[in-house]
Scaffold this motif. Structure first.
Motif, short mmCIF file in Angstrom:
data_model
loop_
_atom_site.label_atom_id
_atom_site.label_comp_id
_atom_site.label_asym_id
_atom_site.label_seq_id
_atom_site.Cartn_x
_atom_site.Cartn_y
_atom_site.Cartn_z
N PRO A 166 42.08 -42.90 23.17
CA PRO A 166 40.79 -42.25 22.93
C PRO A 166 40.77 -40.75 23.12
O PRO A 166 39.82 -40.08 22.68
N LEU A 167 41.79 -40.17 23.77
CA LEU A 167 41.80 -38.73 24.02
C LEU A 167 42.61 -37.95 22.99
O LEU A 167 42.69 -36.72 23.09
N GLY A 168 43.18 -38.61 22.02
CA GLY A 168 44.11 -37.96 21.10
C GLY A 168 43.53 -36.80 20.31
O GLY A 168 44.26 -35.90 19.91
N ASP A 169 42.21 -36.81 20.12
CA ASP A 169 41.57 -35.75 19.32
C ASP A 169 40.84 -34.74 20.18
O ASP A 169 40.08 -33.90 19.67
N LEU A 170 41.05 -34.78 21.51
CA LEU A 170 40.32 -33.91 22.42
C LEU A 170 41.22 -32.87 23.07
O LEU A 170 42.42 -33.09 23.24
N LEU A 171 40.64 -31.74 23.43
CA LEU A 171 41.31 -30.77 24.28
C LEU A 171 41.07 -31.15 25.74
O LEU A 171 40.04 -31.72 26.09
N LYS A 172 42.02 -30.79 26.59
CA LYS A 172 41.91 -31.16 28.01
C LYS A 172 40.63 -30.60 28.63
O LYS A 172 39.96 -31.29 29.41
N ARG A 173 40.29 -29.38 28.28
CA ARG A 173 39.08 -28.80 28.88
C ARG A 173 37.83 -29.59 28.49
O ARG A 173 36.89 -29.70 29.28
N ASP A 174 37.84 -30.17 27.28
CA ASP A 174 36.70 -30.98 26.85
C ASP A 174 36.66 -32.31 27.59
O ASP A 174 35.58 -32.84 27.86
N VAL A 175 37.82 -32.83 27.93
CA VAL A 175 37.88 -34.07 28.70
C VAL A 175 37.24 -33.86 30.07
O VAL A 175 36.42 -34.66 30.51
#
Length: 378
Positions: A166-175
């Motif tokens: 589920p995190l593949g399309d996210l930047l770490k800061r957005d997580v």
């Protein structure tokens, strides 16, 4: 569970798996969590498993998700740790995270999820899966600085078909921002680093419990003794730290780097300069390769490769040998390509697969070096 839960998230107690569960829940997915204990408490007080377990429970409670627990420490010892020790004892530098993914997270965890009636598993890895016509590709994450496809290159079609990232399309800061907005207790938790079963403790002290130290000589490539070491298997190619070599008569006052290991003779070879010619190689030979698609693109092909995590793409030509091993020639010489580490191959964003590095054509120091290619060249 009665078949009501479709996806089980591997809850590690970290922010990434927490947000993976959050995203699936918010998308309307029927989700549960599962916490894996992969390392038995060795009494040192350095294992964070109990803290991570509490955090996983707290996050699941916050999200209103059921959570399950499984102890895979026996499977981890047999499938990952014994190999880890054997590789270090042989003078190589293994990558336990690759084996942990293959043997635990995408094997025993997947089996446990299916036993609980789930169709999919999900993890907080930064990677993507793309399906097309019943075939699946492993793609790099959008956040290239966090991309973990390198550690996932041993997965196959059956595993990718049942896996969600589920995190593949996210930047770490957005997580982290999503975790804060949702009030998750792991929002500001520090990322775990290093090898999971060692934690924050000293690596050499930990390894000495299983591989007793045997002191020996440190020599320059021409055989001159420049110091002593506590055990050759504590060191890896290109390493600078921990050598404790002071000023040596006849040498410049420059830093020393590990350039070779003679395990049988208990000699560690070092040279001065991070770009020492003794660390440079242009061709490597691997053990039998694993292909995500089930087979290589062809017997000979061009692609890019990484010989260590977060390395920039390196252009190379790959030849698949008759026994499944690879001969890889790089467009440019490479530094400190290390036997036991993973060679991972890419075609653009897609991970093709990879293999354990067996040998290179770097010049050998002293009597037969573990990275001599003499027994590897077909």
């Amino acid at each position: 569970m009665g078949g009501s839960v479709r996806t089980i998230v591997g809850m590690s107690g970290g922010v990434d798996s927490s947000v993976a569960a959050l995203r699936l829940r918010d998308a309307g997915e029927a989700v549960a969590g599962l916490f894996m204990q992969n390392w038995a408490d060795d009494g040192s007080g350095d294992c964070r498993a109990e803290d991570d377990r509490r955090d996983a429970v707290a996050v699941s409670g916050r999200l209103g998700l059921p959570i399950h627990f499984r102890d895979f420490s026996g499977e981890y010892w047999a499938g990952v740790f014994e190999h880890f020790l054997a590789e270090y004892a042989a003078g190589r530098t293994p990558n336990p995270d690759v084996l942990c993914n293959r043997e635990i997270k995408f094997k025993h965890f997947l089996d446990a999820a299916r036993d609980l009636g789930a169709e999919f598993i999900a993890t907080g890895h930064y990677a993507r899966v793309e399906g097309d016509g019943g075939r699946y590709r492993l793609l790099r994450a959008v956040d290239r600085s966090k991309d973990q496809s390198y550690f996932l290159h041993q997965l196959g079609q059956a595993q990718l078909a049942a896996t969600r990232f589920p995190l593949g399309d996210l930047l770490k800061r957005d997580v982290r921002e999503m975790a804060r907005a949702a009030g998750l207790p792991t929002a500001a938790k520090k990322d775990s680093t290093g090898i999971c079963f060692i934690g924050e403790r000293d690596f050499r002290e930990f390894l000495s419990r299983y591989l007793p130290a045997r002191e020996g000589e440190i020599r320059s490539p021409d055989g001159r003794v420049v110091g002593r070491h506590p055990g050759v298997f504590y060191f890896t190619l290109g390493q600078r730290e921990g050598l404790n070599i002071g000023g040596v008569r006849g040498f410049e006052p420059a830093p020393w780097y590990v350039v070779g290991k003679d395990v049988a003779g208990n000699v560690l070879y070092v040279d001065q300069g991070s770009d020492s010619p003794w660390l440079r190689s242009q061709t490597l030979w691997s053990e039998a390769a694993h292909w995500i698609d089930g087979s290589p693109p062809s017997r000979r092909f061009a692609c890019t490769a990484q010989t260590r995590y977060r390395q920039p793409d390196q252009a190379c030509e790959v030849e698949v040998l008759d026994d499944g091993r690879l001969r890889v020639r790089f467009a440019e010489p490479q530094r400190a390509v290390t036997p036991g580490q993973s060679l991972v191959l890419y075609d653009g964003e897609a991970c093709l697969g990879g293999a354990v590095i067996a040998a290179t054509d770097a010049p050998a120091c002293g009597p037969p070096s573990p990275h001599s290619n003499q027994d590897q060249t077909p």
